[in-house]
Design a protein around this motif. Structure first.
Motif, mmCIF file in Angstrom:
data_model
loop_
_atom_site.group_PDB
_atom_site.id
_atom_site.type_symbol
_atom_site.label_atom_id
_atom_site.label_comp_id
_atom_site.label_asym_id
_atom_site.label_seq_id
_atom_site.Cartn_x
_atom_site.Cartn_y
_atom_site.Cartn_z
ATOM 1 N N TRP A 305 -10.786 2.451 21.294
ATOM 2 C CA TRP A 305 -12.158 2.434 21.796
ATOM 3 C C TRP A 305 -13.024 3.506 21.158
ATOM 4 C CZ3 TRP A 305 -13.547 -1.487 25.026
ATOM 5 C CH2 TRP A 305 -12.519 -2.189 25.653
ATOM 6 N N ASP A 306 -12.402 4.565 20.621
ATOM 7 C CA ASP A 306 -13.151 5.664 20.011
ATOM 8 C C ASP A 306 -13.478 5.401 18.545
ATOM 9 O OD1 ASP A 306 -12.621 6.769 22.455
ATOM 10 O OD2 ASP A 306 -11.138 8.213 21.724
ATOM 11 N N SER A 307 -13.129 4.237 18.036
ATOM 12 C CA SER A 307 -13.328 3.940 16.619
ATOM 13 C C SER A 307 -14.808 3.949 16.238
ATOM 14 C CB SER A 307 -12.741 2.572 16.267
ATOM 15 O OG SER A 307 -11.348 2.548 16.492
ATOM 16 N N VAL A 308 -15.066 4.462 15.041
ATOM 17 C CA VAL A 308 -16.418 4.500 14.473
ATOM 18 C C VAL A 308 -16.350 3.947 13.058
ATOM 19 C CG1 VAL A 308 -18.269 6.025 13.657
ATOM 20 C CG2 VAL A 308 -17.182 6.439 15.883
ATOM 21 N N ALA A 309 -17.310 3.117 12.689
ATOM 22 C CA ALA A 309 -17.361 2.581 11.327
ATOM 23 C C ALA A 309 -18.342 3.396 10.493
ATOM 24 C CB ALA A 309 -17.790 1.117 11.344
ATOM 25 N N MET A 310 -17.921 3.752 9.289
ATOM 26 C CA MET A 310 -18.791 4.450 8.350
ATOM 27 C C MET A 310 -19.057 3.542 7.155
ATOM 28 S SD MET A 310 -18.169 7.921 6.068
ATOM 29 C CE MET A 310 -17.053 7.079 4.940
ATOM 30 N N ILE A 311 -20.331 3.438 6.774
ATOM 31 C CA ILE A 311 -20.714 2.669 5.592
ATOM 32 C C ILE A 311 -21.410 3.607 4.621
ATOM 33 C CG2 ILE A 311 -22.077 0.737 4.717
ATOM 34 C CD1 ILE A 311 -21.839 -0.545 7.462
ATOM 35 N N ARG A 312 -20.917 3.636 3.399
ATOM 36 C CA ARG A 312 -21.532 4.463 2.361
ATOM 37 C C ARG A 312 -22.610 3.686 1.619
ATOM 38 N NH1 ARG A 312 -18.878 9.131 0.975
ATOM 39 N NH2 ARG A 312 -16.677 9.333 1.562
ATOM 40 N N GLY A 313 -23.438 4.418 0.911
ATOM 41 C CA GLY A 313 -24.393 3.792 0.016
ATOM 42 C C GLY A 313 -25.562 3.147 0.712
ATOM 43 N N ALA A 314 -25.844 3.533 1.973
ATOM 44 C CA ALA A 314 -27.006 2.972 2.667
ATOM 45 C C ALA A 314 -28.290 3.432 1.981
ATOM 46 C CB ALA A 314 -27.015 3.422 4.130
ATOM 47 N N GLN A 315 -29.214 2.518 1.835
ATOM 48 C CA GLN A 315 -30.476 2.845 1.167
ATOM 49 C C GLN A 315 -31.445 3.453 2.184
ATOM 50 O OE1 GLN A 315 -30.821 2.532 -2.163
ATOM 51 N NE2 GLN A 315 -28.670 1.927 -2.130
ATOM 52 N N THR A 316 -31.137 4.671 2.609
ATOM 53 C CA THR A 316 -31.952 5.306 3.638
ATOM 54 C C THR A 316 -33.355 5.600 3.153
ATOM 55 O OG1 THR A 316 -31.038 7.446 2.950
ATOM 56 C CG2 THR A 316 -29.970 6.342 4.802
ATOM 57 N N GLY A 317 -33.521 5.739 1.853
ATOM 58 C CA GLY A 317 -34.861 6.000 1.345
ATOM 59 C C GLY A 317 -35.809 4.871 1.633
ATOM 60 N N GLY A 318 -35.277 3.645 1.696
ATOM 61 C CA GLY A 318 -36.110 2.489 1.971
ATOM 62 C C GLY A 318 -36.527 2.375 3.423
ATOM 63 N N LEU A 319 -36.035 3.277 4.259
ATOM 64 C CA LEU A 319 -36.359 3.230 5.678
ATOM 65 C C LEU A 319 -37.474 4.203 6.044
ATOM 66 C CD1 LEU A 319 -32.736 3.132 7.181
ATOM 67 C CD2 LEU A 319 -34.210 1.208 6.584
ATOM 68 N N THR A 320 -38.037 4.872 5.058
ATOM 69 C CA THR A 320 -39.035 5.901 5.366
ATOM 70 C C THR A 320 -40.371 5.314 5.772
ATOM 71 O OG1 THR A 320 -39.580 6.018 3.013
ATOM 72 C CG2 THR A 320 -37.945 7.582 3.852
ATOM 73 N N GLY A 321 -40.651 4.063 5.393
ATOM 74 C CA GLY A 321 -41.920 3.451 5.751
ATOM 75 C C GLY A 321 -41.713 2.250 6.641
ATOM 76 N N GLY A 322 -42.800 1.700 7.160
ATOM 77 C CA GLY A 322 -42.730 0.505 7.976
ATOM 78 C C GLY A 322 -42.206 0.772 9.365
ATOM 79 N N PRO A 323 -41.980 -0.314 10.156
ATOM 80 C CA PRO A 323 -41.534 -0.165 11.535
ATOM 81 C C PRO A 323 -40.216 0.575 11.690
ATOM 82 C CG PRO A 323 -42.360 -2.381 11.130
ATOM 83 C CD PRO A 323 -42.292 -1.710 9.799
ATOM 84 N N LEU A 324 -39.239 0.293 10.802
ATOM 85 C CA LEU A 324 -37.964 0.995 10.902
ATOM 86 C C LEU A 324 -38.137 2.487 10.637
ATOM 87 C CD1 LEU A 324 -35.563 -1.542 9.143
ATOM 88 C CD2 LEU A 324 -35.717 -1.024 11.576
#
Length: 378
Positions: A305-324
């Motif tokens: 139940w304590d498991s966490v998923a990690m994903i690398r390479g997320a394009q966080t820079g693309g989240l700086t604008g818009g609703p997200l």
């Protein structure tokens, strides 16, 4: 092979729920509720569910999901965000679907929402995906002599049996399992099999499966959060028949004026999936080996139940604008030995987006999420 010896798996909560682990305490049942059914142990009930098999069924399934996801301002009207808005609509709120199955290779799911229909159907030789709101349909020709099962070519989000079996194949000693009584589901007598995490680090309070007392097929899945009295997820039949549907039930003829695209499904060796799944479809993902992480593929930190998923390479820079970007701008900033980032929480799901492009997500508390990030390989 005993239940505790079954291979452990991790279910990613993309749309509904699913980090589930564990059987340890298989207590006896006290079936002292209406309807009156013979007493059965949790161990015996688990064995019957795991081996349940029917030649066909049809019915209506209702799903209700409230994960407590935060609202994203401007989502409906933002350019390019209509698709994301539709995804959020699918993973929250109430939905109704008609489902049918006939062994070995026929299945159909028809989702009815807001006077629109989204349909997936397979007759064993071809499969159709149809969206009435877009007036578009895709015909997929399946490989000759394909042995693909319907559950591998159609969305499982509206199949209580598929979801329940995913949960049950992932249980180990981190969960207390018991039969908590009986109830009526879709007019049928059912046992209630309750799974309760033995940890306070998970946001899941319990998972209850309603198991048909004659076919041993799961009829309903209910997920309760650790806090609150309302279900986070409930998926179950409101009506069901175990008669085998006719072959004509799985045929589809596009309405006049619908744009049809023909595609051929490549061989299994060439494709990761058979048909695009419903957005938000819960998927069973095997954990990668510790210390490995490929871009876009999850690495699992922790167990049960304590498991966490990690994903690398997320394009966080693309989240700086818009609703997200607006949502993340309002999210609390956090930092630790793992680095710095933003954390988004709900009553069920926690997500940590780090400045170095990693995303951590799980059905865990925010503190547990950050502790997992500290243990994650760089």
């Amino acid at each position: 092979m005993g239940v505790a010896q079954r291979s452990r798996r991790w279910l990613v909560p993309v749309a509904t729920v699913a980090v589930v682990a564990g059987v340890g305490a298989l207590g006896p049942v006290v079936a002292d509720a209406s309807p009156k059914l013979p007493t059965i142990t949790a161990q015996d009930l688990l064995a019957k569910v795991q081996t349940a098999k029917v030649d066909g069924l049809s019915g209506t399934v209702h799903s209700s999901t409230d994960l407590g996801l935060p609202a994203i301002p401007g989502m409906d009207g933002a350019d390019g965000m209509q698709g994301a808005s539709q995804v959020l609509a699918l993973i929250n709120g109430d939905h109704t679907a008609r489902v049918a199955f006939a062994s070995p290779d026929k299945a159909k799911v028809s989702i009815l929402d807001a006077q629109a229909e989204r349909l997936w159907t397979s007759d064993g030789t071809s499969a159709w995906a149809y969206d009435s709101s877009k007036r578009e349909a895709t015909k997929l020709t399946l490989p000759a002599h394909s042995k693909a099962k319907p559950e591998k070519t159609l969305p499982q989000s509206y199949d209580p049996q598929a979801v329940a079996k995913q949960i049950l194949t992932a249980i180990d000693p981190t969960t207390k399992v018991q039969v908590s009584g009986t109830e009526k589901v879709a007019g049928r007598d059912a046992y209630k099999l309750r799974l309760v995490p033995k940890t306070d680090k998970s946001t899941v309070g319990s998972v209850t499966l309603a198991i048909d007392s004659k076919t041993w097929v799961p009829l309903d899945v209910t997920v309760m959060p650790r806090t609150g009295n309302d279900p986070a997820v409930e998926l179950g039949f409101t009506s069901v028949s175990f008669d085998v549907p006719s072959a004509s039930s799985f045929t589809f003829t596009p309405p006049k004026g619908v744009k049809v695209t023909d595609e051929k499904v490549p061989s299994k060796a060439e494709r990761p999936h058979s048909i695009p799944q419903r957005p938000g479809n819960p998927s069973l993902i095997k954990p990668t080996k510790p210390g490995t992480a490929n871009a876009g593929k999850p690495t699992v930190i922790g167990t049960g139940w304590d498991s966490v998923a990690m994903i690398r390479g997320a394009q966080t820079g693309g989240l700086t604008g818009g609703p997200l970007g607006q949502l993340l701008a309002k999210a609390p900033s956090v930092q630790g030995s793992w680095g710095t980032g933003k954390i988004v929480t709900s009553k069920m799901i926690s997500a940590l987006i780090t400045d170095d492009g990693r995303v951590f997500v799980g059905l865990v508390t925010p503190d547990t999420l950050q502790a997992a990030a500290a243990k994650a390989p760089r």
